[in-house]
Design an enzyme around this catalytic site. Sequence first.
Site, PDB file in Angstrom:
ATOM      1  N   TYR A  42       0.772  -1.693   0.221  1.00  0.00           N
ATOM      2  CA  TYR A  42       0.348   0.352   0.140  1.00  0.00           C
ATOM      3  C   TYR A  42       0.514   1.203   0.104  1.00  0.00           C
ATOM      4  O   TYR A  42       0.418   2.581  -0.457  1.00  0.00           O
ATOM      5  CB  TYR A  42      -0.680  -0.404   1.370  1.00  0.00           C
ATOM      6  CG  TYR A  42      -2.390  -1.215   1.134  1.00  0.00           C
ATOM      7  CD1 TYR A  42      -2.116  -1.957   0.129  1.00  0.00           C
ATOM      8  CD2 TYR A  42      -3.256  -0.928   2.291  1.00  0.00           C
ATOM      9  CE1 TYR A  42      -3.789  -2.196   0.922  1.00  0.00           C
ATOM     10  CE2 TYR A  42      -4.051  -1.784   2.871  1.00  0.00           C
ATOM     11  CZ  TYR A  42      -4.580  -2.150   1.817  1.00  0.00           C
ATOM     12  OH  TYR A  42      -5.643  -3.224   1.752  1.00  0.00           O
ATOM     13  N   CYS A  74      -4.003  -0.670   9.594  1.00  0.00           N
ATOM     14  CA  CYS A  74      -2.675  -0.605   8.961  1.00  0.00           C
ATOM     15  C   CYS A  74      -2.715   1.119   8.625  1.00  0.00           C
ATOM     16  O   CYS A  74      -3.542   1.370   8.969  1.00  0.00           O
ATOM     17  CB  CYS A  74      -3.677  -1.504   7.377  1.00  0.00           C
ATOM     18  SG  CYS A  74      -1.897  -0.377   6.693  1.00  0.00           S
ATOM     19  N   CYS A 186       3.655   1.947  11.249  1.00  0.00           N
ATOM     20  CA  CYS A 186       3.736   0.714   9.767  1.00  0.00           C
ATOM     21  C   CYS A 186       3.967  -0.686  10.817  1.00  0.00           C
ATOM     22  O   CYS A 186       4.403  -0.582  12.018  1.00  0.00           O
ATOM     23  CB  CYS A 186       4.173   1.028   9.458  1.00  0.00           C
ATOM     24  SG  CYS A 186       4.294  -0.757   8.464  1.00  0.00           S
ATOM     25  N   THR A 187       2.610  -1.226  10.700  1.00  0.00           N
ATOM     26  CA  THR A 187       2.088  -2.273  11.454  1.00  0.00           C
ATOM     27  C   THR A 187       2.860  -3.664  11.181  1.00  0.00           C
ATOM     28  O   THR A 187       4.052  -4.269  12.186  1.00  0.00           O
ATOM     29  CB  THR A 187       0.641  -2.504  11.461  1.00  0.00           C
ATOM     30  OG1 THR A 187       0.753  -3.523  10.462  1.00  0.00           O
ATOM     31  CG2 THR A 187      -0.032  -1.761  11.583  1.00  0.00           C
ATOM     32  N   HIS A 188       3.451  -3.611   9.914  1.00  0.00           N
ATOM     33  CA  HIS A 188       3.944  -4.996   9.373  1.00  0.00           C
ATOM     34  C   HIS A 188       5.283  -4.674  10.573  1.00  0.00           C
ATOM     35  O   HIS A 188       6.068  -5.639  11.357  1.00  0.00           O
ATOM     36  CB  HIS A 188       5.115  -4.504   8.653  1.00  0.00           C
ATOM     37  CG  HIS A 188       4.229  -4.967   7.438  1.00  0.00           C
ATOM     38  ND1 HIS A 188       3.357  -4.733   7.386  1.00  0.00           N
ATOM     39  CD2 HIS A 188       4.581  -6.383   6.760  1.00  0.00           C
ATOM     40  CE1 HIS A 188       2.390  -5.271   6.367  1.00  0.00           C
ATOM     41  NE2 HIS A 188       3.404  -6.220   5.924  1.00  0.00           N
TER      42      HIS A 188
HETATM   43  N1  DGL Z   1       1.402  -2.480   7.468  1.00  0.00           N
HETATM   44  C1  DGL Z   1       0.729  -1.513   6.450  1.00  0.00           C
HETATM   45  C2  DGL Z   1       1.310  -0.036   6.910  1.00  0.00           C
HETATM   46  O1  DGL Z   1       0.728   0.473   8.897  1.00  0.00           O
HETATM   47  C3  DGL Z   1       0.874  -1.087   4.856  1.00  0.00           C
HETATM   48  C4  DGL Z   1       2.564  -2.097   4.456  1.00  0.00           C
HETATM   49  C5  DGL Z   1       2.657  -1.681   3.026  1.00  0.00           C
HETATM   50  O2  DGL Z   1       1.696  -2.141   1.647  1.00  0.00           O
HETATM   51  O3  DGL Z   1       3.290  -0.733   2.616  1.00  0.00           O
HETATM   52  O4  DGL Z   1       1.359   0.956   6.793  1.00  0.00           O
END
Ligand code: DGL
Length: 262
Positions: A42, A74, A186-188
């Site tokens: 995203y 996200c 970012c949640t990742h």
């Molecule tokens: N996990 C997502 C966030 O918190 C986005 C990661 C991505 O798709 O770029 O922004």
Amino acid sequence: MEKFQYVFIDSGIGGIPYLNYLLKLAPKATALYIADSIHFPYGEKKQCEVISFTLKIVERILENVRPEIIILACNTMTVSALKTLRNTFDFPFVGTVPAIKPANLVTKNNRIGLISTERTAKDIYTQRLIDKFLNNSTVFVRGESDLVEKIENGLVYETEERKIEEIRPIISFFEKEKCDTLILGCTHFLHLRDSFIKVGKSCAIPISIVDSLEGVINHTLTLSPCKTTSKKVTLTTTGKEKQKYKDYANRYGFDFIEDIQK
Ligand code: DGL
């Protein structure tokens, strides 16, 4: 389609630490986790694109799953599309934004770092939060899309040494800027939270790690307290790499379904 009280959405596996924390507080919850991996990442998309596919996936969820609440696990989706979602659907959404307000309570020297996707880093929503809550601080914002990519593609399976190897250069930048606080926007990055904490502590000026995990889930449970008495957690993906996400589902002890249907 089975009933699920909670639906979590992210572009990939980023929201899983949030779901796991919900399960810690509400072990009998029923939740569907959607990895919208057909649109990953995203963070590299334009705002109008994120809005358009967010509207479509939410429509599908409301039609097929009918949960009580949807958690946008996200930051990119939230800063880009939450406002439009709220204007479009009369339905409860919980968003996830960088923990900018909490960071203000943690910093002692008013030098704060924020790492996120490129989209979140340059979004006006993020800038407004910084102007509102950190106007006395110097804030260093960096997009770290390579790390997002690596986490989505298997870094979670690697050793602690490998994870730290990826994190150290990122933390070094903020250490040189004498930051004492770093926001995981970012949640990742929450998959590497413990490693970030460890490396942060070892800096010349120790860096405290701040994130939105507890805040988002506490808010979710306030809006929609768990009503079920038997746990059921299922993961699905919109993308073609079904096996990859089935493996992630196994790793976290979730069921897997190939698609959401009525
Ligand atoms: N996990 C997502 C966030 O918190 C986005 C990661 C991505 O798709 O770029 O922004």
